[in-house]
Design an enzyme around this catalytic site. Structure first.
Site, PDB file in Angstrom:
ATOM      1  N   ASN A  35       0.805  -1.216   0.000  1.00 54.45           N
ATOM      2  CA  ASN A  35       0.000   0.000   0.000  1.00 54.45           C
ATOM      3  C   ASN A  35       0.846   1.277   0.000  1.00 54.45           C
ATOM      4  OD1 ASN A  35      -2.484   1.729   0.733  1.00 54.45           O
ATOM      5  ND2 ASN A  35      -1.106   2.062   2.472  1.00 54.45           N
ATOM      6  N   PHE A  72       2.703  13.858  -5.210  1.00 58.35           N
ATOM      7  CA  PHE A  72       2.807  15.309  -5.081  1.00 58.35           C
ATOM      8  C   PHE A  72       1.417  15.901  -5.294  1.00 58.35           C
ATOM      9  CE2 PHE A  72       7.190  14.228  -5.881  1.00 58.35           C
ATOM     10  CZ  PHE A  72       7.922  15.203  -5.217  1.00 58.35           C
ATOM     11  N   VAL A 132      -1.360  18.497  -6.719  1.00 59.47           N
ATOM     12  CA  VAL A 132      -1.505  19.074  -8.066  1.00 59.47           C
ATOM     13  C   VAL A 132      -0.824  20.440  -8.164  1.00 59.47           C
ATOM     14  CG1 VAL A 132      -3.176  19.881  -9.792  1.00 59.47           C
ATOM     15  CG2 VAL A 132      -3.655  17.824  -8.470  1.00 59.47           C
ATOM     16  N   GLN A 169       9.818  15.500  -9.380  1.00 61.32           N
ATOM     17  CA  GLN A 169       8.596  14.752  -9.065  1.00 61.32           C
ATOM     18  C   GLN A 169       8.675  13.337  -9.654  1.00 61.32           C
ATOM     19  OE1 GLN A 169       4.732  16.454  -9.451  1.00 61.32           O
ATOM     20  NE2 GLN A 169       5.381  18.524  -8.929  1.00 61.32           N
ATOM     21  N   TYR A 195       2.823  10.438 -11.067  1.00 64.26           N
ATOM     22  CA  TYR A 195       2.055   9.483 -10.262  1.00 64.26           C
ATOM     23  C   TYR A 195       1.409   8.435 -11.171  1.00 64.26           C
ATOM     24  CZ  TYR A 195      -1.291   7.670  -6.843  1.00 64.26           C
ATOM     25  OH  TYR A 195      -2.016   6.844  -6.012  1.00 64.26           O
ATOM     26  N   VAL A 251       2.323   7.437 -14.182  1.00 62.15           N
ATOM     27  CA  VAL A 251       3.330   6.509 -14.741  1.00 62.15           C
ATOM     28  C   VAL A 251       3.793   5.526 -13.663  1.00 62.15           C
ATOM     29  CG1 VAL A 251       5.638   6.320 -15.746  1.00 62.15           C
ATOM     30  CG2 VAL A 251       4.075   8.104 -16.561  1.00 62.15           C
ATOM     31  N   VAL A 265     -10.079   8.480  -2.362  1.00 57.63           N
ATOM     32  CA  VAL A 265     -10.302   8.326  -0.921  1.00 57.63           C
ATOM     33  C   VAL A 265      -9.815   9.560  -0.157  1.00 57.63           C
ATOM     34  CG1 VAL A 265      -9.776   6.872   1.076  1.00 57.63           C
ATOM     35  CG2 VAL A 265     -10.060   5.828  -1.174  1.00 57.63           C
ATOM     36  N   ARG A 266     -10.601   9.952   0.854  1.00 58.36           N
ATOM     37  CA  ARG A 266     -10.239  11.107   1.691  1.00 58.36           C
ATOM     38  C   ARG A 266      -9.045  10.750   2.576  1.00 58.36           C
ATOM     39  NH1 ARG A 266     -15.794  11.103   1.586  1.00 58.36           N
ATOM     40  NH2 ARG A 266     -16.050  10.074   3.610  1.00 58.36           N
TER      41      ARG A 266
END
Length: 276
Positions: free
Chosen positions: A89, A94, A96, A105, A193, A195, A230-231
């Site tokens: 998990n 980063f 936006v 990044q 993210y 990729v 998800v928050r």
């Protein structure tokens, strides 16, 4: 050596990881290990679960640190003789609006999300016992990022014969192309993210294929999944799902019954196999 089954969740002191541990504490018949880079935060999360009447164990794990991964590997081997459930998990993203240069990044995100996850798999997959379950947490962003790749890259990432070495070379090429400022020209999407999660999904397909070939008859099932939006600290407060709802699909895959033959080598969202 303990004969008790054991489950490990990486990056699980908060967010979706903690929700996965919470659910496994309730539903998995065995010991559940919560892992975190920071022992203080990890122990705090275990104490929090204890107050809820749930028993989890803590082991330090930084997936960016090979020595840390190997320390966990040696512990599991010595204490349990292997591993029954592994949920990869741990990951980073980063924001936006982050102004960090794209090249940095790309390097930082791939280092953890792809290369770190791969190192955990390299060290821990050989420990997975017959009927074991492995869940690599990816993202639907990987699907969207794949669609934004050049046709040539899409073909490579969808190939049923791509090897782990070829995938590693492609991921390294993305980082290099980003550093040179030519990633768009080379057919890559503008999301580090995305990729990194293409890498996780494709790695899962490769690993499942190898398990079927090399450990046929051991009934190990390995899948990638998307927990949804998800928050969490990562996705922010506007996301549509609670961490508990985000944990549902990873937990479903981690607890697939021993007589299940599928899903295996799939990309799963909302407990449903998605096209890749």
């Amino acid at each position: 050596m303990s004969s008790v089954p054991v489950a490990v969740v990486t990056g699980s002191n908060k967010g979706i990881g903690l929700a996965i541990v919470r659910a496994l504490c309730r539903e998995f018949q065995g010991d559940v290990f919560l892992t975190a880079r920071d022992p203080g935060r990890g122990q705090q999360a275990v104490a929090q679960l204890q107050q809820e009447g749930l028993k989890a164990f803590f082991h330090q794990l930084d997936i960016d640190d090979l020595q840390s991964i190997r320390a966990l590997r040696d512990f599991l081997k010595e204490k349990y003789g292997g591993l029954d459930v592994l949920v990869n998990n741990a990951g980073i993203a980063f924001k936006v609006q982050d102004t960090t240069p794209f090249a940095i990044q790309a390097e930082v995100t791939l280092k953890t999300n792809f290369f770190g996850t791969r190192n955990v798999c390299t060290e821990l997959l050989p420990l997975v016992k017959p009927y074991g379950r492995v869940v690599n947490v990816s993202s639907m962003v990987s699907s969207r990022a794949l669609q934004s790749c050049s046709p040539e890259l899409q073909q490579k990432f969808r190939s049923d014969t791509i090897t782990e070495e070829e995938l590693v070379q492609l991921m390294a090429k993305f980082v290099e192309d980003a550093k040179q400022g030519v990633h768009s020209r080379e057919g890559w999407p503008n999301t580090a993210y995305g990729v990194s999660k293409i890498g996780v999904t494709v790695l899962s397909r490769i690993q499942a294929r190898l398990l079927s070939q090399q450990r046929a008859g051991q009934h190990i099932l390995l899948n990638a999944c998307c927990p949804g939006w998800v928050r969490t600290d990562m996705a922010g407060p506007k996301a549509t799902k609670s961490p508990e709802e985000g944990a549902e699909t990873p937990v479903y895959l981690a607890l697939l019954p021993s007589d299940a033959a599928a899903p295996h080598g799939q990309f799963v969202s909302d407990k449903t196999v998605q096209p890749w």
